[in-house]
Design an enzyme around this catalytic site. Structure first.
Site, PDB file in Angstrom:
ATOM      1  N   ALA A   7       0.835  -1.208   0.000  1.00 25.39           N
ATOM      2  CA  ALA A   7       0.000   0.000   0.000  1.00 25.39           C
ATOM      3  C   ALA A   7       0.866   1.253   0.000  1.00 25.39           C
ATOM      4  O   ALA A   7       0.543   2.240  -0.672  1.00 25.39           O
ATOM      5  CB  ALA A   7      -0.942  -0.006   1.199  1.00 25.39           C
ATOM      6  N   GLY A  10       2.033   1.510  -3.491  1.00 25.68           N
ATOM      7  CA  GLY A  10       0.900   1.809  -4.359  1.00 25.68           C
ATOM      8  C   GLY A  10       0.416   3.233  -4.227  1.00 25.68           C
ATOM      9  O   GLY A  10       0.010   3.858  -5.216  1.00 25.68           O
ATOM     10  N   ASP A  11       0.452   3.772  -3.018  1.00 21.87           N
ATOM     11  CA  ASP A  11       0.055   5.158  -2.794  1.00 21.87           C
ATOM     12  C   ASP A  11       0.939   6.099  -3.608  1.00 21.87           C
ATOM     13  O   ASP A  11       0.438   6.982  -4.315  1.00 21.87           O
ATOM     14  CB  ASP A  11       0.145   5.482  -1.303  1.00 21.87           C
ATOM     15  CG  ASP A  11      -0.170   6.929  -0.997  1.00 21.87           C
ATOM     16  OD1 ASP A  11      -1.245   7.409  -1.397  1.00 21.87           O
ATOM     17  OD2 ASP A  11       0.670   7.586  -0.346  1.00 21.87           O
ATOM     18  N   ALA A  12       2.241   5.892  -3.538  1.00 27.38           N
ATOM     19  CA  ALA A  12       3.179   6.743  -4.279  1.00 27.38           C
ATOM     20  C   ALA A  12       3.021   6.555  -5.789  1.00 27.38           C
ATOM     21  O   ALA A  12       3.004   7.535  -6.547  1.00 27.38           O
ATOM     22  CB  ALA A  12       4.610   6.434  -3.849  1.00 27.38           C
TER      23      ALA A  12
END
EC number: 3.1.26.-
Length: 125
Positions: A7, A10-12
């Site tokens: 996560a 994935g956020d970045a």
């Protein structure tokens, strides 16, 4: 792979892809870029996109497992959002992080599908 680490990645990755998308749309005003980025990358938008993907039944078992790894991890949500939304958004980020490692084109395809969904009124933020 650890769901929260996925996560984090994935956020970045998702935010970078959103920023690239906005720049390619010709938006040059930094305030407008920020407003649109927040709208497309908010936890609420991510949760809406994830629910959309699940409703379409387009994810493989491995992709659903990556989503669940992030969604099911124990973490604290921000006060202004409910836990379910936070878990769905974290699961979405975990899915994108996973795909950014094993199949970057699939990650980009899903991100583009999510952007289209939001732009067509799937989430108004």
């Amino acid at each position: 792979m650890n769901g929260l680490a996925l996560a984090y990645l994935g956020d970045a990755y998702y935010e970078l892809e959103i920023r690239k998308y906005l720049i390619t749309q010709g938006i040059r005003n930094v305030g407008k870029l920020h407003t649109e980025k927040v709208r497309l990358a908010s936890n609420e938008a991510q949760a809406s996109i994830m629910n959309y993907f699940l409703s379409l039944e387009i994810l493989s078992e491995e992709e659903i497992d990556a989503y669940k790894k992030g969604r099911n991890k124990s973490h604290n949500s921000r006060k202004q959002m409910d836990m379910v939304t936070y878990q769905q958004a974290t699961g979405f980020e975990s899915l994108i992080g996973y795909l950014s490692i094993i199949d970057e084109q699939r990650a980009k395809d899903l991100i583009n599908l999510g952007i289209t969904f939001i732009k067509q009124g799937g989430y108004n933020g």
